[in-house]
Design a protein around this motif. Structure first.
Motif, PDB file in Angstrom:
ATOM      1  N   VAL A  19       0.839  -1.204   0.000  1.00  0.00           N
ATOM      2  CA  VAL A  19       0.000   0.000   0.000  1.00  0.00           C
ATOM      3  C   VAL A  19       0.874   1.255   0.000  1.00  0.00           C
ATOM      4  O   VAL A  19       0.540   2.262  -0.638  1.00  0.00           O
ATOM      5  N   THR A  20       2.018   1.196   0.676  1.00  0.00           N
ATOM      6  CA  THR A  20       2.960   2.315   0.640  1.00  0.00           C
ATOM      7  C   THR A  20       3.398   2.603  -0.795  1.00  0.00           C
ATOM      8  O   THR A  20       3.454   3.763  -1.236  1.00  0.00           O
ATOM      9  N   GLY A  21       3.705   1.535  -1.529  1.00  0.00           N
ATOM     10  CA  GLY A  21       4.089   1.691  -2.924  1.00  0.00           C
ATOM     11  C   GLY A  21       2.969   2.274  -3.775  1.00  0.00           C
ATOM     12  O   GLY A  21       3.212   3.136  -4.632  1.00  0.00           O
ATOM     13  N   LEU A  22       1.750   1.821  -3.531  1.00  0.00           N
ATOM     14  CA  LEU A  22       0.614   2.337  -4.296  1.00  0.00           C
ATOM     15  C   LEU A  22       0.358   3.812  -3.984  1.00  0.00           C
ATOM     16  O   LEU A  22      -0.037   4.587  -4.861  1.00  0.00           O
ATOM     17  N   LYS A  23       0.611   4.203  -2.742  1.00  0.00           N
ATOM     18  CA  LYS A  23       0.489   5.624  -2.390  1.00  0.00           C
ATOM     19  C   LYS A  23       1.487   6.446  -3.195  1.00  0.00           C
ATOM     20  O   LYS A  23       1.160   7.516  -3.733  1.00  0.00           O
ATOM     21  N   GLY A  66      -2.584   7.361   5.589  1.00  0.00           N
ATOM     22  CA  GLY A  66      -3.243   8.572   5.138  1.00  0.00           C
ATOM     23  C   GLY A  66      -3.612   8.572   3.669  1.00  0.00           C
ATOM     24  O   GLY A  66      -3.911   9.617   3.092  1.00  0.00           O
ATOM     25  N   LEU A  67      -3.588   7.400   3.035  1.00  0.00           N
ATOM     26  CA  LEU A  67      -3.982   7.314   1.628  1.00  0.00           C
ATOM     27  C   LEU A  67      -5.483   7.499   1.495  1.00  0.00           C
ATOM     28  O   LEU A  67      -5.966   8.333   0.734  1.00  0.00           O
ATOM     29  N   ASN A  68      -6.237   6.681   2.235  1.00  0.00           N
ATOM     30  CA  ASN A  68      -7.695   6.833   2.360  1.00  0.00           C
ATOM     31  C   ASN A  68      -8.437   6.876   1.028  1.00  0.00           C
ATOM     32  O   ASN A  68      -9.393   7.649   0.857  1.00  0.00           O
ATOM     33  N   VAL A  69      -8.011   6.039   0.087  1.00  0.00           N
ATOM     34  CA  VAL A  69      -8.727   5.954  -1.183  1.00  0.00           C
ATOM     35  C   VAL A  69      -9.799   4.878  -1.085  1.00  0.00           C
ATOM     36  O   VAL A  69      -9.730   3.981  -0.232  1.00  0.00           O
ATOM     37  N   PRO A  70     -10.817   4.934  -1.937  1.00  0.00           N
ATOM     38  CA  PRO A  70     -11.827   3.867  -1.936  1.00  0.00           C
ATOM     39  C   PRO A  70     -11.220   2.545  -2.382  1.00  0.00           C
ATOM     40  O   PRO A  70     -10.307   2.514  -3.230  1.00  0.00           O
ATOM     41  N   VAL A  71     -11.705   1.449  -1.804  1.00  0.00           N
ATOM     42  CA  VAL A  71     -11.175   0.115  -2.080  1.00  0.00           C
ATOM     43  C   VAL A  71     -12.323  -0.765  -2.570  1.00  0.00           C
ATOM     44  O   VAL A  71     -13.399  -0.812  -1.951  1.00  0.00           O
ATOM     45  N   LEU A  72     -12.090  -1.445  -3.670  1.00  0.00           N
ATOM     46  CA  LEU A  72     -13.087  -2.351  -4.257  1.00  0.00           C
ATOM     47  C   LEU A  72     -12.603  -3.779  -4.091  1.00  0.00           C
ATOM     48  O   LEU A  72     -11.479  -4.120  -4.475  1.00  0.00           O
TER      49      LEU A  72
END
Length: 416
Positions: free
Chosen positions: A228-232, A259-265
């Motif tokens: 997830v760090t990489g995706l941020k 603190g990314l807080n994007v929607p997740v599907l």
């Protein structure tokens, strides 16, 4: 969200000609006194269906729910008279979500069954796919990869992983959570489950000029913080998961903590109600789940009926596997009754009856299903749902059955 659903006549309750229980050697090839042919898994009094499930592996809670749904259906089906004068019996084994274990167990259970009402897990189904074909054993996999549809004996109840993701991303775009040109991440388990979900992301991305950051993991990778760090760092606007529930919890927790807080599907088996009591509980508000089976808590008459029967019979925390397992049983019931009408309860007869099943209905536990088109998913509709600790089963749906335009246009790998 409450919706009133029209009553749909079940294919499974077609009027049948009476079938005698006389004659024939139990389970042997040939016909009984009324001319009904049988071979493996069918005697003059019983039809045995197999359940190869996960009781001890990463999807053990889902496996338990589906199995309990199968059992509730069998009880109801038998109470209503069964089929052709025969009662349904379930033969259950635990493979622990391990393909090598499943390969060992299969030859022990296969000679006893007419078909499989449950075959859980993409690696397990992939390992047994050729066996199913050579043994002519109709099987309902608790694995929803469209890659399986080149096998005429595979009966996928619901839509497939690729279509779930296509429908889900369309829902995200409808809600303004992603837009054309965005970058999204897709974390997927290496195997048929993950790769088929990724296929859906890739298809949708081409339609809408999205960039997909693909991250492949194994089923035993449980800490996704670095991913997830990489995706941020990649600037993703949303994350798609085809992962196990434990991995989903890790990804959601990291999404919030970083603190990314994007929607997740997430599609189908990514969520388990136990996450609502895990360290990830306060991060689950970003998760949307798309699946073609209804949540346990759905305000739909048949779902409410199944939920009531479940609570009377079992004490475990319910999940969405229960109505799904019941729905698979309903479809098996429709196929068995069609085979009985055809006076052919052999494995060949069941396979023929499946192809004749063009409108199997489960009263919206899943969408109406058409198995008559080779290589084509039986439906393309899904529910969109979100975790909710106040809902029984831990999930409430936020959009009833729908099919995105992109899903309608999509050509599955083996579609003819």
């Amino acid at each position: 969200m409450k919706r009133i659903y029209p009553t749909v006549a079940l294919a499974a309750v077609l009027a049948l000609s009476a079938c005698s229980t006389k004659a024939g050697d139990s389970g042997s090839s040939g016909a009984d006194g009324s001319g009904v042919k049988t071979d493996k898994g069918a005697t003059t009094s019983e039809i045995t269906l197999g359940v190869m499930t996960d009781k001890t592996g990463v999807f053990k809670n889902l496996g338990l729910g589906i199995t309990q749904g199968n059992e509730l259906w069998a009880k109801d089906f038998n109470a209503a008279g069964g089929v052709c004068g025969r009662q349904v019996k379930l033969e259950t084994v635990d493979h622990g979500y391990k393909a090598d274990t499943a390969k060992t167990l299969y030859p022990q259970i296969e000679p006893k069954v007419l078909g499989f009402v449950q075959l859980l897990g993409s690696p397990v189904v992939a390992a047994l796919k050729q066996n199913i074909a050579s043994d002519k054993t109709v099987a309902a996999p608790a694995s929803w990869s469209s890659e399986l549809l080149d096998n005429q004996y595979v009966m996928i109840v619901g839509t497939t992983y690729d279509l779930e993701i296509i429908d889900g991303l369309s829902y995200f775009q409808e809600k303004g959570l992603v837009k054309d040109g965005d970058t999204i991440g897709h974390v997927y388990i290496d195997g048929e489950y993950g790769k088929n979900g990724l296929r859906g992301s890739q298809y949708y991305a081409k339609k809408h000029n999205l960039t997909v950051k693909e991250v492949k993991i194994t089923s035993t990778d449980n800490d996704l913080t670095n991913i997830v760090t990489g995706l941020k760092g990649d600037g993703v606007k949303a994350i798609v998961l085809t992962t196990s529930p434990a991995q989903t919890g890790s990804a959601l927790a990291a999404n919030k903590a970083l603190g990314l807080n994007v929607p997740v599907l997430g599609n189908n088996p990514v969520f388990d109600p136990v996450l609502l009591k895990s360290p990830a509980a306060n991060a689950l508000d970003k998760l949307t789940i798309v699946a073609s089976s209804v949540p346990f808590s759905a305000d739909i008459p048949k779902a409410k009926e199944v939920a009531t029967k479940y609570k009377a019979a079992y004490k475990e925390t319910p999940n969405g596997g229960i109505p799904y397992g019941y729905a698979v049983g309903e479809v098996w019931g429709a196929v068995l009754k069609k085979a009985c009408e055809n006076k052919d309860l052999t494995r060949d007869g069941v396979a023929a009856a499946l192809k004749q099943t063009t409108s199997a209905s489960t009263e919206d536990l899943v969408a109406a299903l058409d198995f008559s088109k080779p290589g084509t998913p039986a439906t393309r509709q899904v529910y969109a749902a979100t975790p909710d600790a106040s809902a029984e089963g831990g999930v409430r749906y936020v959009k009833p059955l729908f099919e995105a335009p992109e899903a309608k246009e999509y050509v599955a790998p083996h579609q003819k």
